[in-house]
Write an enzyme that holds these catalytic residues in place. Structure first.
Site, PDB file in Angstrom:
ATOM      1  N   SER A  78      47.512  17.607 -21.609  1.00 53.26           N
ATOM      2  CA  SER A  78      46.841  18.555 -20.714  1.00 53.26           C
ATOM      3  C   SER A  78      46.670  19.925 -21.365  1.00 53.26           C
ATOM      4  O   SER A  78      47.418  20.305 -22.264  1.00 53.26           O
ATOM      5  CB  SER A  78      47.644  18.717 -19.427  1.00 53.26           C
ATOM      6  OG  SER A  78      47.868  17.462 -18.827  1.00 53.26           O
TER       7      SER A  78
HETATM    8  N1  SAH Z   1      52.155  14.727 -19.226  1.00 55.14           N
HETATM    9  C1  SAH Z   1      51.366  14.361 -20.382  1.00 55.14           C
HETATM   10  C2  SAH Z   1      49.896  14.169 -20.076  1.00 55.14           C
HETATM   11  C3  SAH Z   1      49.725  12.904 -19.448  1.00 55.14           C
HETATM   12  S1  SAH Z   1      48.151  12.132 -19.474  1.00 55.14           S
HETATM   13  C4  SAH Z   1      51.516  15.331 -21.504  1.00 55.14           C
HETATM   14  O1  SAH Z   1      52.178  16.358 -21.336  1.00 55.14           O
HETATM   15  O2  SAH Z   1      50.999  15.044 -22.585  1.00 55.14           O
HETATM   16  C5  SAH Z   1      48.554  10.903 -18.270  1.00 55.14           C
HETATM   17  C6  SAH Z   1      49.446   9.799 -18.751  1.00 55.14           C
HETATM   18  O3  SAH Z   1      49.766   9.006 -17.617  1.00 55.14           O
HETATM   19  C7  SAH Z   1      48.789   8.870 -19.757  1.00 55.14           C
HETATM   20  O4  SAH Z   1      49.565   8.788 -20.905  1.00 55.14           O
HETATM   21  C8  SAH Z   1      48.735   7.533 -19.022  1.00 55.14           C
HETATM   22  O5  SAH Z   1      48.923   6.410 -19.859  1.00 55.14           O
HETATM   23  C9  SAH Z   1      49.883   7.682 -18.056  1.00 55.14           C
HETATM   24  N2  SAH Z   1      49.837   6.813 -16.879  1.00 55.14           N
HETATM   25  C10 SAH Z   1      48.769   6.450 -16.117  1.00 55.14           C
HETATM   26  N3  SAH Z   1      49.173   5.662 -15.102  1.00 55.14           N
HETATM   27  C11 SAH Z   1      50.524   5.511 -15.219  1.00 55.14           C
HETATM   28  C12 SAH Z   1      51.519   4.820 -14.485  1.00 55.14           C
HETATM   29  N4  SAH Z   1      51.238   4.103 -13.391  1.00 55.14           N
HETATM   30  N5  SAH Z   1      52.792   4.888 -14.899  1.00 55.14           N
HETATM   31  C13 SAH Z   1      53.127   5.607 -16.011  1.00 55.14           C
HETATM   32  N6  SAH Z   1      52.238   6.290 -16.744  1.00 55.14           N
HETATM   33  C14 SAH Z   1      50.947   6.245 -16.357  1.00 55.14           C
END
Ligand code: SAH
Length: 232
Positions: A78
């Site tokens: 993000s």
């Molecule tokens: N917090 C992260 C950004 C996350 S992007 C950072 O600081 O870099 C969102 C993430 O959520 C992605 O990696 C995606 O694979 C994950 N995601 C999506 N659905 C999910 C689920 N049901 N359980 C766990 N992770 C999930």
């Protein structure tokens, strides 16, 4: 940025070189403080965490710019401001526990750890979790961040309840298992809405009563539940 920046870089160390520290200070002033984030714990955590360790090697020169960046597998780290804003809304404090859904790069988890929080973070894509583990280790936050691969919309029941919950993928609602795993008096922050745009929402639990507030719009990758597939 000249080619010498890379030449003299000490990017492998915690915090990186002087250049990286200067870029972080500029990032905090121009992108974060100026936009209204004023929680000093959050500002100092954003100044401390070496974001360049959480992006792909070829993107290090862009690590402190005002945008999200791709981290592979169609996912993104993000924008710094959004991480800071969500952390501020979460009312971080030393000694709390937090569940994060969507480890991604591990950067948000590191920022929470830098605020003194013990973090339990779930990611569904195993290679991302693995890379996050390495970055957290290199950055020096591995002792305060626990990672697991799985469907984070189910939470992490063995470690519940959590004082804080942060969801970093967009969904139509805060999933019920997460509500159940939030401690009484706890705070959850999640981007809630449709597939293309969500609003950052804060949920405060007082027993059976839930208080909800809505903040700015954001654009997160979707929360994928269970055996759902991407791109649908
Ligand atoms: N917090 C992260 C950004 C996350 S992007 C950072 O600081 O870099 C969102 C993430 O959520 C992605 O990696 C995606 O694979 C994950 N995601 C999506 N659905 C999910 C689920 N049901 N359980 C766990 N992770 C999930």
């Amino acid at each position: 940025m000249s080619f010498l920046d890379g030449f003299f870089s000490t990017g492998g160390q915690r915090g990186g070189g002087a250049d990286d520290a200067a870029r972080r200070r500029r990032m905090v002033e121009r992108q974060i403080r100026r936009r209204g984030v004023d929680d000093e714990r959050v500002l100092s955590a954003m100044e401390e965490v070496p974001r360049h360790l959480f992006v792909r090697a070829g993107d290090r020169s862009r690590a402190y710019q005002d945008s999200a960046l791709p981290i592979g597998h169609d996912q993104t780290i993000s924008q710094p401001y959004i991480v800071a804003r969500m952390t501020e809304l979460l009312e971080p404090d030393e000694g709390l526990t937090a569940l994060e859904v969507g480890t991604g790069s591990g950067y948000q988890a590191a920022v929470l750890a830098a605020c003194g929080i013990e973090v339990f973070s779930v990611e569904r894509i195993a290679p991302l979790s693995e890379r996050a583990r390495e970055a957290l280790l290199q950055a020096g936050y591995a002792d305060r961040v626990h990672l697991r691969v799985g469907d984070g919309s189910l939470g992490w029941p063995e470690e519940a309840p959590f004082d804080r919950i942060v969801v970093t993928a967009g969904a139509a609602e805060l999933p019920d298992p997460l509500r159940e795993q939030l401690a009484d008096g706890g705070v959850a922050v999640a981007p809630v809405g449709g597939r293309s745009t969500q609003w950052i929402r804060r949920y405060r639990r007082q027993g059976d009563r839930w208080e909800e507030e809505e903040f700015e719009a954001a654009r997160f990758v979707p929360l994928i539940r269970g055996d759902e597939e991407e791109g649908r």
